[in-house]
Design an enzyme around this catalytic site. Sequence first.
Site, PDB file in Angstrom:
ATOM      1  N   CYS A  55       9.268 -85.106  15.296  1.00 50.50           N
ATOM      2  CA  CYS A  55       8.966 -83.790  15.470  1.00 50.50           C
ATOM      3  C   CYS A  55       7.840 -83.637  16.374  1.00 50.50           C
ATOM      4  O   CYS A  55       7.248 -82.676  16.891  1.00 50.50           O
ATOM      5  CB  CYS A  55       8.905 -82.855  14.150  1.00 50.50           C
ATOM      6  SG  CYS A  55       7.540 -83.220  13.311  1.00 50.50           S
TER       7      CYS A  55
ATOM      8  N   CYS B 211       8.838 -82.388   9.276  1.00 46.87           N
ATOM      9  CA  CYS B 211      10.188 -82.656   9.104  1.00 46.87           C
ATOM     10  C   CYS B 211      10.763 -83.413   8.061  1.00 46.87           C
ATOM     11  O   CYS B 211      12.041 -83.715   7.952  1.00 46.87           O
ATOM     12  CB  CYS B 211      10.749 -83.150  10.651  1.00 46.87           C
ATOM     13  SG  CYS B 211       9.939 -84.874  10.711  1.00 46.87           S
TER      14      CYS B 211
ATOM     15  N   ASP C  90      -6.294-104.425  32.699  1.00 47.09           N
ATOM     16  CA  ASP C  90      -7.189-103.263  32.134  1.00 47.09           C
ATOM     17  C   ASP C  90      -7.716-103.555  30.693  1.00 47.09           C
ATOM     18  O   ASP C  90      -6.917-103.824  29.600  1.00 47.09           O
ATOM     19  CB  ASP C  90      -6.146-102.159  31.806  1.00 47.09           C
ATOM     20  CG  ASP C  90      -6.730-101.022  31.349  1.00 47.09           C
ATOM     21  OD1 ASP C  90      -7.873-100.906  30.732  1.00 47.09           O
ATOM     22  OD2 ASP C  90      -5.875 -99.733  30.910  1.00 47.09           O
TER      23      ASP C  90
END
EC number: 6.3.5.13
Length: 456
Positions: free
Chosen positions: A206, A228, A357
């Site tokens: 959710c 939920c 990165d």
Amino acid sequence: MNKLRFTFSIFIGKLAFLGLKLLKKQGTALPGKIALKIYPNILKYMGNKCDKIVIITGTNGKTTTNNLINHVLSGKYSVVSNIKGSNMIQGVVTPFIVDSAKRYDWGVFEVDEGSIPIVSQYITADYMILTNFFRDQLDRYGEVDSTVKLVKSAIKPGTTLILNGDDPLNSKFEELPNKKIYYGVLKNKLSKSELSVAEAIFCSKCGNRLEYNYLNYGNIGHYKCRECGLERPKLKYYVSSVDVESNKYKFTANSLTEKNSKFVFRYLGLYNIYNCIAAIAFSYENGLKYDYVKNKLENFDYKLGRMETIKFKTKDVILILSKNPVGLSEVLSTIGYDTNKKSVMFVLNDASADGKDISWIWDADMEQIANINTINKFYASGHRSEEVALRLKYAGFDEEKIKIYESTKENNIKNSIKNLLKDGESKSYVIGTFTAMPVARNILIKEQTKEKENYS
């Protein structure tokens, strides 16, 4: 099947392996890569040599869990495995070429998350162990949800899933029809109440923020969504207590049928307890008994930079691979549990295999080392040594203890390691990224050999 081409691919692969051995190289991937070029379907036929197959995947813990299971099974069964950590398809093919037995009881393979769809085209796992999912090499994988979807899409219906129930992202596999077995670690003396690295803290169903009763590392722990109702599943295998004594873990493992089984594991890092309970779950599911599994786990040795100890006359050097924020945070936490005076080195590379990165070091909880007063020196080394030093500075670590080896200088890793060996500390930790670790290890092995020759 083109038998002539198949046989030729194995022959050339073996020649490549022998050549690499003469050059004192590991030969964990190139033989398989060459064989695949000659005969792309080779893994399909090699996989048929295994009566059963287990695949281990996830962000952290693949190599250790793979090697633990290999160690346990090897006492009773014939096993083929990529125990040296080469986990793309060529690394899965190579052990079949090197070890040319006609049949195996078990094939045990760690497989890189991005390689799962490729490997699964050729072999079907009887078991798949899912350790955890964290951000890792973002420039290669993208966000972690993409990695989970990639793995999920490649799982075949007949595969039994052994999942880390404490990882909220593993809830995404619940909708699959596969048989599922969950393992985890209950609240213990080392558990935390707050997140140190914010990874996947939102509900996968959710999108609301998860709540935790406790955390063991990263976002791994007892979670629940109040919106939920998503929550950690019932664990079939779990660790109920963990104690640290004499730089070893004493822990209690349980299953739904066997309670309070005592184990000792001699390598620190709470993540290793998860690796152990995953191996225990797999072993018990396949009929192995407590006394046998206990003996195997307690006599396990790390190798190839995964908490491997290289001994010198006046110093022990412990090698630790680290490649993402959660992993680095837990490594530093583990070093904090070591009460010995020590020096630490972080070798940070940014080659393609590491991920270009390197911003992930800023997401790691390096602030915790500002309070570790047993670290007398910290060496910043590798391709991005200056970034390591800057991160240490912003973490509040004593700048007078930081020694920077400029990334532009030739042999900066070699020189930093040589100085570490002379620094007067009886214990040192060398943390390295994927390409940095083998370089550091080779330098240390050469220095160890020189020392032995000088004292022989």
